[in-house]
Scaffold this motif. Structure first.
Motif, mmCIF file in Angstrom:
data_model
loop_
_atom_site.group_PDB
_atom_site.id
_atom_site.type_symbol
_atom_site.label_atom_id
_atom_site.label_comp_id
_atom_site.label_asym_id
_atom_site.label_seq_id
_atom_site.Cartn_x
_atom_site.Cartn_y
_atom_site.Cartn_z
ATOM 1 N N TYR A 1 0.819 -1.241 -0.067
ATOM 2 C CA TYR A 1 -0.227 -0.004 0.037
ATOM 3 C C TYR A 1 0.860 1.240 -0.169
ATOM 4 O O TYR A 1 0.334 2.387 0.013
ATOM 5 N N ALA A 2 2.225 1.333 0.096
ATOM 6 C CA ALA A 2 3.012 2.246 0.145
ATOM 7 C C ALA A 2 2.789 3.306 -1.087
ATOM 8 O O ALA A 2 2.819 4.406 -0.914
ATOM 9 N N PRO A 3 2.952 2.743 -2.349
ATOM 10 C CA PRO A 3 2.658 3.702 -3.454
ATOM 11 C C PRO A 3 1.278 4.565 -3.366
ATOM 12 O O PRO A 3 1.168 5.756 -3.828
ATOM 13 N N ILE A 4 0.328 3.866 -2.844
ATOM 14 C CA ILE A 4 -1.063 4.361 -2.646
ATOM 15 C C ILE A 4 -0.876 5.639 -1.737
ATOM 16 O O ILE A 4 -1.967 6.627 -1.676
ATOM 17 N N LEU A 5 -0.258 5.637 -0.605
ATOM 18 C CA LEU A 5 -0.189 6.457 0.375
ATOM 19 C C LEU A 5 0.370 7.660 -0.304
ATOM 20 O O LEU A 5 -0.131 8.960 -0.089
ATOM 21 N N GLY A 6 1.460 7.911 -1.232
ATOM 22 C CA GLY A 6 1.935 8.896 -1.927
ATOM 23 C C GLY A 6 0.854 9.547 -2.639
ATOM 24 O O GLY A 6 0.705 10.783 -2.910
ATOM 25 N N ILE A 7 0.053 8.676 -3.290
ATOM 26 C CA ILE A 7 -1.051 9.168 -4.573
ATOM 27 C C ILE A 7 -2.146 10.009 -3.578
ATOM 28 O O ILE A 7 -2.761 11.215 -3.933
ATOM 29 N N LEU A 8 -2.556 9.249 -2.408
ATOM 30 C CA LEU A 8 -3.624 9.781 -1.479
ATOM 31 C C LEU A 8 -3.083 11.259 -1.065
ATOM 32 O O LEU A 8 -3.818 12.050 -0.749
ATOM 33 N N GLY A 9 -1.985 11.340 -0.621
ATOM 34 C CA GLY A 9 -1.312 12.711 0.076
ATOM 35 C C GLY A 9 -1.585 13.553 -1.040
ATOM 36 O O GLY A 9 -1.906 14.660 -0.601
ATOM 37 N N ILE A 10 -0.990 13.390 -2.167
ATOM 38 C CA ILE A 10 -1.084 14.447 -3.271
ATOM 39 C C ILE A 10 -2.430 14.801 -3.388
ATOM 40 O O ILE A 10 -2.873 16.068 -3.727
ATOM 41 N N LEU A 11 -3.387 13.798 -3.587
ATOM 42 C CA LEU A 11 -5.028 14.162 -3.704
ATOM 43 C C LEU A 11 -5.541 14.922 -2.723
ATOM 44 O O LEU A 11 -6.175 16.145 -3.013
ATOM 45 N N ILE A 12 -5.058 14.725 -1.415
ATOM 46 C CA ILE A 12 -5.635 15.527 -0.331
ATOM 47 C C ILE A 12 -5.234 17.012 -0.392
ATOM 48 O O ILE A 12 -5.821 17.752 -0.261
ATOM 49 N N VAL A 13 -3.704 17.109 -0.413
ATOM 50 C CA VAL A 13 -3.230 18.595 -0.562
ATOM 51 C C VAL A 13 -3.908 19.164 -1.782
ATOM 52 O O VAL A 13 -4.251 20.231 -1.715
ATOM 53 N N TRP A 14 -4.216 18.496 -2.911
ATOM 54 C CA TRP A 14 -4.671 19.197 -3.956
ATOM 55 C C TRP A 14 -6.291 19.471 -3.874
ATOM 56 O O TRP A 14 -6.410 20.806 -4.298
ATOM 57 N N GLU A 15 -7.074 18.843 -3.272
ATOM 58 C CA GLU A 15 -8.319 19.006 -2.930
ATOM 59 C C GLU A 15 -8.479 20.131 -1.811
ATOM 60 O O GLU A 15 -9.275 21.106 -2.063
ATOM 61 N N VAL A 16 -7.625 20.239 -0.857
ATOM 62 C CA VAL A 16 -7.624 21.381 0.368
ATOM 63 C C VAL A 16 -7.301 22.486 -0.458
ATOM 64 O O VAL A 16 -7.951 23.636 -0.125
ATOM 65 N N ALA A 17 -6.278 22.450 -1.282
ATOM 66 C CA ALA A 17 -5.753 23.752 -2.018
ATOM 67 C C ALA A 17 -7.008 24.431 -2.757
ATOM 68 O O ALA A 17 -7.145 25.538 -2.957
ATOM 69 N N CYS A 18 -7.506 23.425 -3.504
ATOM 70 C CA CYS A 18 -8.721 23.949 -4.427
ATOM 71 C C CYS A 18 -10.063 24.329 -3.646
ATOM 72 O O CYS A 18 -10.497 25.655 -3.952
ATOM 73 N N ARG A 19 -10.121 23.804 -2.413
ATOM 74 C CA ARG A 19 -11.208 24.224 -1.582
ATOM 75 C C ARG A 19 -11.236 25.548 -1.031
ATOM 76 O O ARG A 19 -11.865 26.165 -0.667
ATOM 77 N N LEU A 20 -9.757 25.798 -0.583
ATOM 78 C CA LEU A 20 -9.325 27.134 0.128
ATOM 79 C C LEU A 20 -9.146 28.036 -1.057
ATOM 80 O O LEU A 20 -8.995 29.267 -0.599
ATOM 81 N N GLU A 21 -9.221 27.795 -2.434
ATOM 82 C CA GLU A 21 -9.309 28.645 -3.568
ATOM 83 C C GLU A 21 -7.715 29.402 -3.551
ATOM 84 O O GLU A 21 -7.658 30.611 -4.018
ATOM 85 N N ILE A 22 -6.995 28.616 -3.057
ATOM 86 C CA ILE A 22 -5.713 28.986 -3.504
ATOM 87 C C ILE A 22 -5.248 28.953 -4.800
ATOM 88 O O ILE A 22 -4.572 29.862 -5.430
ATOM 89 N N VAL A 23 -5.802 28.050 -5.581
ATOM 90 C CA VAL A 23 -5.622 27.871 -6.942
ATOM 91 C C VAL A 23 -7.200 28.396 -7.682
ATOM 92 O O VAL A 23 -8.139 27.441 -7.106
#
Length: 263
Positions: free
Chosen positions: A22-44
């Motif tokens: 499951y190690a590769p999945i952790l990296g992908i999930l981490g990127i998706l979470i940061v991406w989602e949060v950045a978009c929700r906060l309208e940083i991008v």
């Protein structure tokens, strides 16, 4: 002395530890979470980079309408045919280059002079020669696959240990048997390296060809929604390409493990 051996043993044991599946999945999930949060906060701004949840929603909509699978099937058909032609021709030609000094001396300069040319630059000429249709796209992909496979196959044949060949000849193996049982298995690691390298190139050329001369396909879909500035559906196409690249790599890795169990 004993302490030194114990330290070395611990280091080797640490290096040989198995990585969890499951190690590769952790990296992908981490990127998706940061991406989602950045978009929700309208940083991008959403127009520039939509949130993953919006991309998935757009993808589900396209899948439900049948648009997505039509474009994916069109692209898979093109890349399967082009990749197969380029890979088979590349392996055969690379083996011939590696076995024959005359062929190597005559054709190697031609191969190495054509290889750096961006294959997409040849598309207008290929369309002029072959007309508009699927054949130019197959040819573009096949050319992009052919050269890395040829060069890696040639290098693999040249790097086979001569001692293995001499040992096989000493034990009475025929010329064909030496090729099949010694040279080809010895060159397979380099051949697979070329096939993996060519997989990424084939996706790149597929998208470029579909953007220029196709009505259907993932590349055509990306260009269409880019022109309309519908970035959620554009990113669906980018996500599909990412998944296809991952599947390509995993599939070739699985095949390599089956054919090269000693590696």
């Amino acid at each position: 002395m004993s302490s030194s051996k114990h330290t070395i043993r611990n280091r080797v044991s640490f290096m040989e530890q198995q990585i969890p599946a499951y190690a590769p999945i952790l990296g992908i999930l981490g990127i998706l979470i940061v991406w989602e949060v950045a978009c929700r906060l309208e940083i991008v701004p959403p127009l520039f980079l939509p949130a993953p949840s919006l991309i998935l929603s757009a993808g589900w909509e396209m899948l439900s309408s049948g648009e997505l699978h039509q474009n994916i099937l069109a692209s898979l058909y093109r890349i399967a045919v082009g990749y197969a032609i380029g890979a088979v021709c590349g392996i055969v030609f690379g083996l011939i280059l590696g076995f024959s000094r005359w062929v190597d001396a005559i054709l190697s300069p031609i191969v190495y002079s054509i290889y750096p040319i961006p294959k997409i630059a040849l598309l207008p000429l290929i369309i002029l020669w072959l007309g508009i249709g699927e054949t130019p796209k197959f040819t573009m992909i096949a050319l992009g696959v052919f050269f890395p496979v040829v060069i890696n196959t040639f290098s693999g044949v040249k790097n086979v240990d001569p001692i293995w060949i001499k040992a096989a000849v000493t034990f009475g193996s025929s010329h064909f048997s030496v090729i099949r049982k010694v040279i080809l298995p010895g060159a397979l690691p380099m051949i697979f390296a070329g096939l993996k390298l060519a997989a990424g190139t084939s996706l790149l050329l597929l998208v470029a060809a579909e953007m220029i001369a196709a009505q259907q396909g993932v590349g055509s879909m990306i260009l269409h929604y880019g022109n309309l500035m519908i970035t959620t559906k554009l990113m669906v196409g980018v996500l599909i390409l990412s998944i296809l690249g991952l599947l390509f790599n995993r599939g070739l890795g699985w095949l390599e493990r089956k054919l090269l169990p000693w590696k």
